[in-house]
Scaffold this active site. Structure first.
Site, PDB file in Angstrom:
ATOM      1  N   GLY A  17       7.880  34.485  13.889  1.00 55.38           N
ATOM      2  CA  GLY A  17       9.308  34.002  13.857  1.00 55.38           C
ATOM      3  C   GLY A  17       9.144  32.853  13.241  1.00 55.38           C
ATOM      4  N   ASP A  72      -3.020  37.218  11.846  1.00 51.19           N
ATOM      5  CA  ASP A  72      -1.884  37.760  13.229  1.00 51.19           C
ATOM      6  C   ASP A  72      -2.328  39.430  13.999  1.00 51.19           C
ATOM      7  OD1 ASP A  72       0.908  38.924  14.585  1.00 51.19           O
ATOM      8  OD2 ASP A  72       1.172  37.396  13.560  1.00 51.19           O
ATOM      9  N   GLY A 110      -0.179  31.382  17.022  1.00 51.00           N
ATOM     10  CA  GLY A 110      -0.495  32.986  17.353  1.00 51.00           C
ATOM     11  C   GLY A 110      -0.180  33.286  19.272  1.00 51.00           C
ATOM     12  N   GLY A 111       0.025  34.050  19.705  1.00 52.87           N
ATOM     13  CA  GLY A 111       0.173  33.941  21.539  1.00 52.87           C
ATOM     14  C   GLY A 111       1.400  34.490  21.753  1.00 52.87           C
ATOM     15  N   SER A 167       4.698  34.041  22.921  1.00 52.82           N
ATOM     16  CA  SER A 167       5.879  32.974  22.605  1.00 52.82           C
ATOM     17  C   SER A 167       6.547  33.097  24.032  1.00 52.82           C
ATOM     18  CB  SER A 167       6.465  33.417  21.752  1.00 52.82           C
ATOM     19  OG  SER A 167       7.014  34.488  21.410  1.00 52.82           O
ATOM     20  N   TYR A 216       4.377  30.346  30.788  1.00 55.36           N
ATOM     21  CA  TYR A 216       4.013  30.794  29.652  1.00 55.36           C
ATOM     22  C   TYR A 216       4.186  29.046  30.090  1.00 55.36           C
ATOM     23  CZ  TYR A 216       6.337  29.503  24.970  1.00 55.36           C
ATOM     24  OH  TYR A 216       6.295  28.814  23.716  1.00 55.36           O
ATOM     25  N   LYS A 271       0.825  26.261  28.038  1.00 53.67           N
ATOM     26  CA  LYS A 271       0.896  25.387  27.225  1.00 53.67           C
ATOM     27  C   LYS A 271       0.181  24.057  27.733  1.00 53.67           C
ATOM     28  CE  LYS A 271       2.823  28.099  23.733  1.00 53.67           C
ATOM     29  NZ  LYS A 271       2.460  28.500  23.262  1.00 53.67           N
ATOM     30  N   ARG A 328      22.285  23.476  25.268  1.00 52.81           N
ATOM     31  CA  ARG A 328      20.665  23.338  25.734  1.00 52.81           C
ATOM     32  C   ARG A 328      19.895  22.859  24.635  1.00 52.81           C
ATOM     33  NH1 ARG A 328      16.052  26.233  25.959  1.00 52.81           N
ATOM     34  NH2 ARG A 328      14.492  25.252  26.644  1.00 52.81           N
TER      35      ARG A 328
END
Ligand SMILES: NC(=O)c1ccc[n+]([C@@H]2O[C@H](COP(=O)([O-])OP(=O)(O)OC[C@H]3O[C@@H](n4cnc5c(N)ncnc54)[C@H](O)[C@@H]3O)[C@@H](O)[C@H]2O)c1
Length: 275
Positions: free
Chosen positions: A17, A37, A75-76, A78, A139, A143, A177
């Site tokens: 995205g 990718d 990349g990863g 998300s 997740y 990070k 939010r």
């Protein structure tokens, strides 16, 4: 920076995205971008090239970054996911990326961290980039791990690393939010540029947020390095509030910056969660 092969920039996760939203902007600033990718992005621009690589495969990542000057590592996995998914794409994948960057003498890495690394801070609290991480999910932990790897490879190997704790990227904030954490694609590209070019970068953490009146984050370090966001979430308040009304309350998530990531799988007493 132009098509100069000595300034080769590799962009992982380019089919995703954020890649789709930022590639047209980046192509003007950095023609010759190498996209990567597992899947080929649609509509490759004439100035872009594509190299397939799976982040979980060290050999593929090493071949990808060989000869690169800088890496935009997006990349990863998300969102929140099973431990297996997070471990492979975000822990092992991120390690493979930094290790390949070190071996290939890459000068700069920009790592897409996330607000979910600090998602258990209460919404009432304004925080800087120097706070202890309080991840709200597996997740978010991945990070925080990526940020720690970035610090290691900066201090030990001299790579100029910029971690962007991205809020939410898009043309407009999608709920209340996100009035606090939204970032426009243009502003995100400004942060990429600082990470790619600013001579003062050694190890930096910036918040990936636009100029949001309702913001929770002190982004003064990014501003000192030249960040001048132009997006203003307040312009979209009516839309965000209308969308919020459709979602309804989340008694746990509404207290914390990470929202639904904080409330998912939550078994604690809210009074004992967060700092
Ligand atoms: N979108 C946001 O608002 C936001 C907010 C905070 C952080 N981020 C972070 O920014 C990055 C990009 O986000 P996005 O929204 O574009 O995500 P996305 O899911 O749309 O794109 C991620 C891309 O990574 C690729 N990928 C996943 N596993 C891979 C692997 N093992 N090897 C190679 N490629 C792999 C996927 O194919 C995908 O194209 C992610 O790291 C995400 O965690 C995004």
């Amino acid at each position: 920076m132009t098509n100069d092969p000595s300034r080769r920039i590799v962009f992982t996760g380019a089919a995703g995205g954020i890649g789709t939203m930022t590639r047209p902007l980046l192509a003007k600033l950095y023609p010759g971008l190498v996209l990567s990718d597992r899947v080929k992005p649609k509509d490759l621009l004439p100035s872009e090239t594509f190299v397939a690589a799976d982040l979980t495969k060290p050999d593929e990542v090493a071949a990808l970054v060989k000869g690169a000057h800088s890496v935009l590592h997006l990349g990863g996995h998300s969102v929140e996911g099973t431990w297996d998914h997070i471990l492979n794409a975000n822990i092992i994948g991120c390690y493979n990326l930094f290790e390949a960057a070190r071996a290939a003498d890459v000068k700069r890495v920009i790592f897409a961290s996330s607000n979910h690394a600090i998602g258990f801070y209460p919404r009432k609290k304004k925080i800087g980039t120097d706070v202890t991480v309080r991840p709200d999910s597996r997740y978010g932990v991945s990070k925080a791990f990526g940020e720690a790897l970035g610090a290691l490879y900066s201090d030990k190997h001299g790579i100029a690393v910029t971690c962007l704790r991205i809020g939410n990227v898009g043309p407009m904030p999608l709920d209340v939010r996100r009035l606090s954490i939204w970032i426009s694609p243009e502003d995100l590209v400004q942060l990429f540029q600082i990470g790619l070019e600013n001579p003062d970068v050694r190890f930096e953490i910036f918040y990936g947020a636009s100029d949001n009146e309702a913001g929770w984050w002190d982004n003064s370090r990014a501003q000192r390095l030249g960040y001048r966001p132009t997006g203003k979430s307040e312009k979209f308040r009516a839309h965000a509030e209308a969308e919020q009304a459709k979602i309804g309350p989340d008694p746990v998530g509404d207290l914390f910056q990470g929202g639904a990531f904080a409330s998912a799988e939550f078994t604690n007493d809210v009074k004992r969660a967060g700092p």
